[in-house]
Design a protein around this motif. Structure first.
Motif, PDB file in Angstrom:
ATOM      1  N   LEU A  48       0.912  -1.336   0.124  1.00 22.41           N
ATOM      2  CA  LEU A  48      -0.011  -0.061  -0.191  1.00 22.41           C
ATOM      3  C   LEU A  48       1.120   1.064   0.092  1.00 22.41           C
ATOM      4  O   LEU A  48       2.083   1.172   0.437  1.00 22.41           O
ATOM      5  N   SER A  49       0.166   2.301  -0.352  1.00 26.01           N
ATOM      6  CA  SER A  49       0.743   3.710  -0.468  1.00 26.01           C
ATOM      7  C   SER A  49       0.000   4.910   0.260  1.00 26.01           C
ATOM      8  O   SER A  49      -1.110   4.684   0.152  1.00 26.01           O
ATOM      9  N   ASP A  50       0.568   5.893   0.588  1.00 25.07           N
ATOM     10  CA  ASP A  50      -0.314   6.862   1.347  1.00 25.07           C
ATOM     11  C   ASP A  50       0.693   8.142   0.775  1.00 25.07           C
ATOM     12  O   ASP A  50       1.788   8.400   0.956  1.00 25.07           O
ATOM     13  N   LEU A 338      -4.770   3.219  -4.056  1.00 21.06           N
ATOM     14  CA  LEU A 338      -3.966   2.924  -2.898  1.00 21.06           C
ATOM     15  C   LEU A 338      -2.484   2.270  -3.239  1.00 21.06           C
ATOM     16  O   LEU A 338      -1.553   2.281  -2.453  1.00 21.06           O
ATOM     17  N   THR A 339      -2.475   2.066  -4.856  1.00 25.21           N
ATOM     18  CA  THR A 339      -1.103   1.203  -4.942  1.00 25.21           C
ATOM     19  C   THR A 339      -0.457   2.154  -6.234  1.00 25.21           C
ATOM     20  O   THR A 339       0.074   3.015  -6.221  1.00 25.21           O
ATOM     21  N   SER A 340      -0.917   1.454  -7.537  1.00 24.29           N
ATOM     22  CA  SER A 340      -0.320   2.411  -8.834  1.00 24.29           C
ATOM     23  C   SER A 340      -0.909   3.263  -8.785  1.00 24.29           C
ATOM     24  O   SER A 340      -0.129   4.223  -9.599  1.00 24.29           O
ATOM     25  N   LYS A 359       9.519  -0.384 -10.956  1.00 27.51           N
ATOM     26  CA  LYS A 359       7.909   0.274 -10.665  1.00 27.51           C
ATOM     27  C   LYS A 359       7.275   0.189  -9.450  1.00 27.51           C
ATOM     28  O   LYS A 359       7.740  -1.024  -8.461  1.00 27.51           O
ATOM     29  N   LEU A 360       6.846   1.059  -8.785  1.00 33.36           N
ATOM     30  CA  LEU A 360       6.143   0.973  -7.483  1.00 33.36           C
ATOM     31  C   LEU A 360       4.618   0.657  -7.789  1.00 33.36           C
ATOM     32  O   LEU A 360       3.949   1.174  -8.654  1.00 33.36           O
ATOM     33  N   GLY A 361       3.892   0.024  -6.600  1.00 34.53           N
ATOM     34  CA  GLY A 361       2.504  -0.340  -6.782  1.00 34.53           C
ATOM     35  C   GLY A 361       1.798  -1.390  -7.750  1.00 34.53           C
ATOM     36  O   GLY A 361       0.716  -1.252  -7.969  1.00 34.53           O
ATOM     37  N   VAL A 362       2.745  -2.267  -8.216  1.00 30.77           N
ATOM     38  CA  VAL A 362       2.256  -3.176  -9.052  1.00 30.77           C
ATOM     39  C   VAL A 362       3.109  -4.535  -8.642  1.00 30.77           C
ATOM     40  O   VAL A 362       4.176  -4.495  -8.082  1.00 30.77           O
ATOM     41  N   VAL A 363       2.661  -5.672  -9.149  1.00 32.54           N
ATOM     42  CA  VAL A 363       3.090  -7.173  -9.193  1.00 32.54           C
ATOM     43  C   VAL A 363       3.358  -7.365 -10.265  1.00 32.54           C
ATOM     44  O   VAL A 363       2.469  -7.790 -11.098  1.00 32.54           O
ATOM     45  N   ALA A 364       4.592  -7.035 -10.897  1.00 31.51           N
ATOM     46  CA  ALA A 364       4.920  -7.314 -12.364  1.00 31.51           C
ATOM     47  C   ALA A 364       6.522  -7.550 -12.618  1.00 31.51           C
ATOM     48  O   ALA A 364       7.317  -7.078 -11.508  1.00 31.51           O
ATOM     49  N   GLU A 365       7.018  -7.820 -13.492  1.00 32.53           N
ATOM     50  CA  GLU A 365       8.438  -8.095 -13.813  1.00 32.53           C
ATOM     51  C   GLU A 365       9.239  -6.778 -13.715  1.00 32.53           C
ATOM     52  O   GLU A 365       8.582  -6.082 -14.398  1.00 32.53           O
ATOM     53  N   GLY A 366      10.225  -6.822 -13.070  1.00 28.73           N
ATOM     54  CA  GLY A 366      10.834  -5.503 -12.746  1.00 28.73           C
ATOM     55  C   GLY A 366      10.467  -4.592 -11.935  1.00 28.73           C
ATOM     56  O   GLY A 366      11.326  -3.599 -11.563  1.00 28.73           O
TER      57      GLY A 366
END
Length: 406
Positions: A48-50, A338-340, A359-366
């Motif tokens: 999560l991010s704020d 709340l994420t990407s 990258k922030l806020g994702v579940v992805a390669e890299g």
């Protein structure tokens, strides 16, 4: 971040990054140092991010700010950073406070806490929202000395273009990734009614120019239509709050491509000892639902934050405020914000962003390996993120296990 879940997915993490996301299991050998976790049907999501925290403000009361030893202020801030991480917040944008040193220590692994995008001191005019001097103090312009909150780099009072330029450059020198200006009244401040306009267009443009020259942007505390219009006309990139906007102003935010970094305030999120500030708080909270509706209608780029301040006992409310976003958006849209979604706002810091390596806020390669394994499905019931102690079984930040109760 997608609106839909994927079943039976393997995520491979090496070092601080996600290196593979696949429906085909990735072979691992414990002798190679591979640690495997079986999610057993749990929900995997990014950290999560704020977009609007005050780490130092979350962790300390006004009395501690004005009278406490400086070491205590930083000690409380570091402790709150760890608690925030354990609530699943792996990235935050700090909108006022001396958090660049705390960020550096966290990034070096000395302490545990979220990734921090620091603004350093909030910049305010005399009598503005971030002027925490006492009413009998003489302003610096007339030979007075800086207030206590300026001494600890929580605020900076600067009047006139030359001083505003110096204040912006001071925060950048200290490690700010973006600049925070206060352009209107607020509930927490003592001298400024909500309808006040703070900083002239020339002063705001000077701040924007100085930030732009450093490759970053200005975010502005402001609630009212007149203040928001002045901020947009001067080139700011992010409106912080905006709860008193009318529909025409919200449409103007959308047309300008400016971010609205808003908070789903409820009246009891903050408590004020005097009726004037309590009334300001009520007025702000009453505008929340309508502005969210207009933001959706006009397609405004909207970020989410909390802005909890000076009540350390209320800091855990961050999780409840995240879950509360589901009262205004679909659960999928809330989770993306709340994420990407927040992450897209953070990226405006350009080369000041020290986390450009993933990258922030994702579940992805890299992507950075910031992950939460949830007991429950927040797409079906967003309230599960409001109780991280119970429902977050695994928290990973930067590829490191922060919490594991599997």
């Amino acid at each position: 971040m997608s609106d839909r879940t994927q079943d039976n997915v393997d995520v491979l993490v090496e070092g601080p990054h996600v290196v593979a996301v696949s429906s085909s299991p990735v072979a691992g050998d414990a002798s190679d140092g591979v640690v495997e976790f079986d999610g057993k049907g749990r929900f995997l999501m990014p950290g999560l991010s704020d977009a609007h925290v005050h780490l130092m403000g979350n962790a300390n009361s006004m009395i501690e700010f004005l009278q406490g030893p400086t070491g205590t202020l930083y000690g409380n801030t570091i402790a709150e950073a760890k608690r925030m991480l354990l609530r699943g917040f792996t990235t935050v944008r700090d909108m006022g406070g001396d958090t660049a040193p705390v960020k550096a220590l966290i990034d070096r692994g000395v302490f545990e806490g979220p990734r921090i995008f620091p603004s350093q001191a909030m910049i305010s005019q005399t009598s503005g929202h971030a002027d925490f001097s006492f009413v009998y103090d003489v302003p610096e312009e007339f030979g007075g000395t800086p207030s206590r909150t300026e001494d600890i780099h929580f605020t900076r009072v600067a009047d006139g273009v030359p001083r505003v330029l110096a204040a912006v450059r001071e925060q950048l020198k200290q490690g700010a990734t973006q600049i925070k200006l206060t352009l209107g009244g607020g509930a927490a401040s003592m001298y400024d009614p909500l309808n006040t306009l703070q900083y002239t267009p020339d002063e705001i443009r000077a701040a924007v120019q100085a930030a732009t020259d450093y490759g970053t942007y200005v975010a502005t505390h402001v609630y009212t239509p007149a203040g928001i219009a002045r901020a947009i006309d001067a080139g700011v990139a992010s409106i912080e709050h905006g709860h008193l906007a009318d529909e025409e102003t919200v449409a103007k935010i959308a047309d300008a491509g400016v971010w609205l970094s808003m908070q789903p305030f409820a009246e009891d999120d903050h408590h004020y000892p005097d009726p004037v500030r309590a009334a300001k708080n009520t007025e702000i909270c009453n505008g929340t639902e309508q502005v969210y509706d207009w933001a959706k209608k006009h397609g405004v780029k909207t970020a989410w934050g909390t802005d909890l301040l000076l009540e350390p006992q209320a800091a855990p409310r961050q999780s409840a405020m995240a879950a509360r976003l589901g009262e205004f958006y679909t659960n999928a849209d809330a989770l993306k914000m709340l994420t990407s979604g927040n992450a897209s706002l953070f990226e405006l810091a350009g080369e000041r962003n020290t986390y450009r390596g993933g990258k922030l806020g994702v579940v992805a390669e890299g992507a950075w390996a910031d992950l939460i394994l949830v007991d429950g499905d927040p797409l079906a019931d967003l309230s599960v993120i409001g109780d991280p102690d119970t429902n977050f079984a695994l928290i990973v930040k930067n590829g490191q296990i922060v919490k594991n109760i599997l």
